[in-house]
Design a protein around this motif. Sequence first.
Motif, short mmCIF file in Angstrom:
data_model
loop_
_atom_site.label_atom_id
_atom_site.label_comp_id
_atom_site.label_asym_id
_atom_site.label_seq_id
_atom_site.Cartn_x
_atom_site.Cartn_y
_atom_site.Cartn_z
N ARG A 114 0.85 -1.19 0.00
CA ARG A 114 0.00 0.00 0.00
C ARG A 114 0.89 1.24 0.00
O ARG A 114 2.06 1.19 0.39
N LEU A 115 0.29 2.36 -0.39
CA LEU A 115 0.99 3.64 -0.34
C LEU A 115 0.57 4.47 0.87
O LEU A 115 1.30 5.35 1.31
N ALA A 116 -0.62 4.22 1.41
CA ALA A 116 -1.08 4.93 2.60
C ALA A 116 -0.62 4.21 3.86
O ALA A 116 -0.50 2.99 3.87
N ASP A 117 -0.37 4.98 4.92
CA ASP A 117 0.04 4.43 6.21
C ASP A 117 1.17 3.41 6.07
O ASP A 117 1.08 2.29 6.56
N ASN A 118 2.21 3.83 5.39
CA ASN A 118 3.38 2.98 5.18
C ASN A 118 4.63 3.72 5.66
O ASN A 118 5.32 4.36 4.86
N PRO A 119 4.90 3.68 6.97
CA PRO A 119 6.04 4.43 7.52
C PRO A 119 7.38 4.07 6.88
O PRO A 119 8.24 4.95 6.70
N GLN B 198 7.60 5.83 3.60
CA GLN B 198 7.78 7.27 3.79
C GLN B 198 9.21 7.59 4.22
O GLN B 198 9.77 8.60 3.79
N ARG B 199 9.80 6.73 5.04
CA ARG B 199 11.20 6.94 5.43
C ARG B 199 12.10 6.87 4.21
O ARG B 199 13.01 7.71 4.04
N ALA B 200 11.87 5.88 3.35
CA ALA B 200 12.68 5.75 2.14
C ALA B 200 12.53 6.97 1.25
O ALA B 200 13.51 7.48 0.69
N GLU C 134 2.29 4.11 -10.83
CA GLU C 134 2.35 4.77 -12.14
C GLU C 134 1.63 6.11 -12.14
O GLU C 134 2.07 7.07 -12.80
N ARG C 135 0.55 6.22 -11.37
CA ARG C 135 -0.16 7.49 -11.29
C ARG C 135 0.70 8.58 -10.66
O ARG C 135 0.49 9.77 -10.89
N LEU C 136 1.67 8.15 -9.86
CA LEU C 136 2.58 9.11 -9.22
C LEU C 136 3.90 9.22 -9.99
O LEU C 136 4.88 9.76 -9.48
N GLY C 137 3.91 8.69 -11.20
CA GLY C 137 5.09 8.80 -12.05
C GLY C 137 6.21 7.85 -11.68
O GLY C 137 7.35 8.04 -12.10
N GLN C 138 5.89 6.82 -10.90
CA GLN C 138 6.89 5.84 -10.51
C GLN C 138 6.66 4.53 -11.25
O GLN C 138 5.76 4.40 -12.08
N HIS C 139 7.49 3.55 -10.91
CA HIS C 139 7.44 2.26 -11.60
C HIS C 139 7.69 1.16 -10.57
O HIS C 139 8.65 1.24 -9.80
N LEU C 140 6.81 0.17 -10.52
CA LEU C 140 7.00 -0.97 -9.63
C LEU C 140 7.66 -2.09 -10.42
O LEU C 140 7.09 -2.60 -11.39
N ILE D 70 0.82 8.59 0.36
CA ILE D 70 1.94 9.31 -0.25
C ILE D 70 1.46 9.99 -1.52
O ILE D 70 0.81 9.37 -2.37
N GLN D 71 1.73 11.27 -1.63
CA GLN D 71 1.30 12.04 -2.79
C GLN D 71 2.39 12.22 -3.85
O GLN D 71 2.10 12.60 -4.99
N ALA D 72 3.62 11.95 -3.46
CA ALA D 72 4.74 12.08 -4.41
C ALA D 72 5.81 11.08 -4.04
O ALA D 72 6.07 10.84 -2.85
#
Length: 433
Positions: free
Chosen positions: A15-20, A23-25, A71-77, A170-172
């Motif tokens: 997940r991207l939400a509530d992922n400490p 967020q640290r990375a 991908e919506r945030l311009g990243q790649h998994l 995470i928004q970015a």
Amino acid sequence: MKQRKAIYWFRNDLRLADNPALQRACAQAEQLALVYCLAPAEYTQWGFIREGQHHKRFLADTLNDLEMQCERLGQHLLIMAGAPEQILPTLAQQLGAETVYCETIVAPYETAQCTALRAQRIVVNETWQSSLLDPQALPFPLSNLPLVFTAFRQQVESAGVTPAEPLSAIQALPNFPKAILAMQSVDVHAWAGLAPIDARSAFPYHLPAWQGGETAAFKHLQRYLASGLADCYKQTRNGLIGCDYSTKFSPWLASGALSARQIHQQLKAHEAIVGANDSTYWIWFELLWRDYFRFLHWRFGSQLYRSLGLAGYGVPAHQPDLFAKWCRGETGQPFIDAGMRELAATGYLSNRMRQIVASFLIHELQCDWRAGAAWFESQLIDYDVYSNQGNWLYLAGYGTDPRPNRRFNLETQAKNYDPHQAYLQLWLSTDAQ
């Protein structure tokens, strides 16, 4: 000081939400490679594969959802097939990455993965984030964790320990290293293959509303609370048929598409509007049980995986032929066979039936509890290493509360929970597909 390049290794936190940890990375890396490692096919000592078809299919949907969000945030998994301890060091070298960030999982298999990475001189930055309560907020050190759940719960509640608020989505995300573009991700749905669809499923993950992933998870959480089902959960939680008898949060919790803190936040908001009752309290109660099994792993670690658990070492009784019949739902006990056939057909089983079939395997068939735990790992879409191990130890009497009376009376269980034999008819009828 920011690192130029790093890797974020997704584990059971999809997940991207509530992922400490993520967020640290993001805060510490200028460029970040987002990676998931699909485990290679492995077989248990009992001869069957560790990760079955239902679990793989639900995971594939979960990863697909995560990939779209990145991908919506311009990243790649980047999804790669293989063991993390083999993939990540090579990837770090190719990218020039300095650190691997990930969540902490304190179970032997998962701990060994991080140990193997560090043995290859990889810097592994771990963050604990899978429990509802912060271990540091507990009214006792984990080395003094109460040995009975009730004492744990009472001390937590008496001290007024409450969960921290979940982190926002995470928004970015940092940019990914350009070398990632030359690397091809695994087609997760081709990897997972097809799983049979069974309309009788109590968790129909083939339908959009029940698919894996953060998107479906949060929608389900909101839908469940809005429906009023939470307000009668305590009365319905031992049901056997249908989608509404329990919260059905567990598959999303197990994959990390949904966090326990998110559930708690939404539950408290619901209680603020309609009021709290025994049923909404019982959802908190179940989340505390989930935490307790996690904290047991912090205190006892690999001791929980010994042949006799906390009782020590020995050779548990085992009957391979009877175990095989149990797995196939061919024990000759209709209630047990119905449960095992539901598990095989759908990858899901109610909590009540999990306890019943586990008790039967251990106490009636005299089989090794570890074999049953491994079968659940293989079959369940909501397999959670902490809860699975903790529950099987509890029923076997090898955990922290080793009472000898966890042998379920099968006739009583069937009478109480399937009085009209609707469950038997659903799963044993030859034309009930």
